[in-house]
Design a protein around this motif. Sequence first.
Motif, mmCIF file in Angstrom:
data_model
loop_
_atom_site.group_PDB
_atom_site.id
_atom_site.type_symbol
_atom_site.label_atom_id
_atom_site.label_comp_id
_atom_site.label_asym_id
_atom_site.label_seq_id
_atom_site.Cartn_x
_atom_site.Cartn_y
_atom_site.Cartn_z
ATOM 1 N N GLY A 285 0.904 -1.296 0.050
ATOM 2 C CA GLY A 285 -0.091 0.117 -0.091
ATOM 3 C C GLY A 285 0.870 1.203 -0.014
ATOM 4 O O GLY A 285 0.498 2.194 -0.595
ATOM 5 N N VAL B 194 0.823 4.188 -2.888
ATOM 6 C CA VAL B 194 0.742 5.547 -2.678
ATOM 7 C C VAL B 194 1.683 6.416 -3.350
ATOM 8 O O VAL B 194 1.408 7.401 -4.159
ATOM 9 N N ALA C 206 -7.946 -3.107 -3.222
ATOM 10 C CA ALA C 206 -8.434 -2.183 -2.103
ATOM 11 C C ALA C 206 -10.070 -2.320 -2.229
ATOM 12 O O ALA C 206 -10.777 -2.165 -1.031
ATOM 13 N N MET D 94 -10.813 4.626 4.822
ATOM 14 C CA MET D 94 -9.347 4.750 4.455
ATOM 15 C C MET D 94 -9.503 3.935 3.144
ATOM 16 O O MET D 94 -8.837 4.600 2.228
ATOM 17 N N PHE D 95 -9.921 2.863 2.887
ATOM 18 C CA PHE D 95 -10.098 2.041 1.498
ATOM 19 C C PHE D 95 -10.791 3.080 0.553
ATOM 20 O O PHE D 95 -10.319 2.925 -0.615
ATOM 21 N N PHE E 10 -8.680 5.713 -0.760
ATOM 22 C CA PHE E 10 -7.353 5.031 -1.663
ATOM 23 C C PHE E 10 -8.202 4.875 -2.934
ATOM 24 O O PHE E 10 -7.243 5.216 -3.854
ATOM 25 N N ALA F 58 -8.523 7.940 -5.063
ATOM 26 C CA ALA F 58 -7.172 8.576 -5.415
ATOM 27 C C ALA F 58 -6.782 7.511 -6.614
ATOM 28 O O ALA F 58 -5.983 8.284 -7.561
ATOM 29 N N ALA F 59 -6.910 6.403 -6.496
ATOM 30 C CA ALA F 59 -6.195 5.383 -7.767
ATOM 31 C C ALA F 59 -7.082 5.769 -8.906
ATOM 32 O O ALA F 59 -6.679 5.643 -9.928
#
Length: 656
Positions: free
Chosen positions: A136, A140, A195, A210-211, A214, A217-218
Amino acid sequence: MEENQTSAHIRQKRRAILQERRRRRLRVIAWYGLLAEVFLLPLSPGAATFALLVASLATGLRLWKDESFSFRHLPFDVPAILFVVISALSVLASPNRAFSFYNYYNLVGVYVLTYLLVGQNVRQAQQMKTILRVAGVSAVLVILYGYYQFLFGIDISSMKWVDGDAFPELRKRVFSTWENPNILAGYLDIVICLAFGLFMHAGTRRKRMMFGAFMLAAAACLAMTYARGACLVIAVILAGYGALKDRRVLLACLIVGALLLAVDPVLYERLTSVFTKVDTSTEMRLAFWESTVAMIQDHPFLGIGWGAYWLVYPEYDFYLQGADVLIVHAHNIYLNYMAEIGIPGAVAFFWFFFGTMFLALHLPFAGAEKTEEQRLLRGLSLGLGLAVLSVALNGLTDDLLFNIPSSMVLWMMAAFVGALSFLSQPDPAGSSCCFHLPRETMRAVVSKASILWQQKDTGEKSMAEKEENTEKTTPSAEKTEAPVPETPEVTEKTPKKQPEQVEETEHPGSMTLSADDIAELVKEATALPNHSPAPEMTAGEEQAGEPARKNEAEEASEEEATEEPAASPGENTETPVKAAPAQVQDMDDGTAAPADAEPADKEAKVGEAGKNLDPQADADNDNDADLPLKQQASHDQDKQEADSHEGTDKHIKSDN
């Protein structure tokens, strides 16, 4: 002598300590080498390969030196071995065998080492958790560098990744640490799938947030690559999962997709161009596939040779017509593998490939109560299955596995799935437990079972004490009756009904609970069980059963005594045999017994009184009460002799 033994013992201990230190060092090197490969693979493939070699060497030494660390076979080792062997044979069909062999042992070597390194070292859920954290952090960094390229990156209009005439406004396509925007997009698809699996099985709201952040963002970084195939693939996977499993996922996909398309009109134009031929890349792919099909038809068994596509393509060039462009793969993994290693080799590889995907999506994780470890394993299993599916769908329009780090990621995921298959198996020590209950309910059940066990222990002790007191104070029923001699001619043994005995279990110290008992415990947690498979005998039943057992023993001894006079030579058995039926008949009719039996009756009563006073004389009293037929016969014979003597005396007196 003692000094030599002490020295040998000390040397042996030192040797054992040194061996343990070596094992620990090898374990640490292999583990941290694996973590280094996971972290460096997206950032620096060369450094990741070096870490792979070091960790693989340490793992090999562990397998050799450490007896507690044994080699284990993963579920799809067989197709993997077939793929390696057939790929090696395809080198023989290559127009340049030296190049194909060099390419083969470099690429296949790192694939196999990655597969073995992960499959042999990852054996605990905590290890997987650590690896996910490291991966992870690496992901990032890749995403952040992609943002940097999009905001401050170079102009890629001169690169051959975009048709400038078809998309004049498209000037930036991020690729971050990867070689190509399409390869980065494939990597981001894998990351988003992992994720998403963890998100669906997250136990807390904090973890889901949180996931979720993420994944957003991905997805934004994926949109910056403008990779049409990868964007459509991740949309199809998540929307399909939402339609089949959870409609909320489908709704979230529609909202996020609409926002991205509204913010970036160029992305919308790129995605819609998939269904037209205005883009030269689409036309080129169709031409490459046509040429590749021709290669497969000409070389169906061993193919054209491992890595030899760029060498053979000019002979099948139907589109470029001799242009100075190097074509290294077919932009389709299925056609590319069949062309290079033949149809048998491709079948072995896709057996390994799709077998891994289906195994990950169907791994059984038992247990209604999802602990943190179970959630992690379930989420990772779902994420890995969807990630392999994303590679399979992306392979329809691009050959992501031509890229070495991408192939290493695929083999790493396959090894993770193999390790998960071991962790998903139920623990043999706890396989007998068929109830999956919340923690508090299980505590209540265990507490109630403990109370029942204590009650059973107390009941058994009190019952044993009561039985002992009863034997000391209560006379047995058979001691009050006079002994009755029996003969085989008159008396027939009839089986007496015994009280039902409790069937003893194999383990006297255990307590058996039926399924109904456990269900009642689970339901009430405070109620006594409704049924018992083996009801215990009460004190009255045991007292009634004890005389029956003693009567049976006495009858057996009387039968033996009855048979003895008939077997003894020289004894006159006629008189006792005739006297016995008469005596038995008189007693059966309720008449008084002969006077000769009165002393025996008195002796039996005295024996009973003696038993009550002295418990230690039980055995002697039993012998006194059990008068055998031989003694009765001797008594009758003495009486007959006395009568004969009396007659003789009378005859003498009359003579006188």
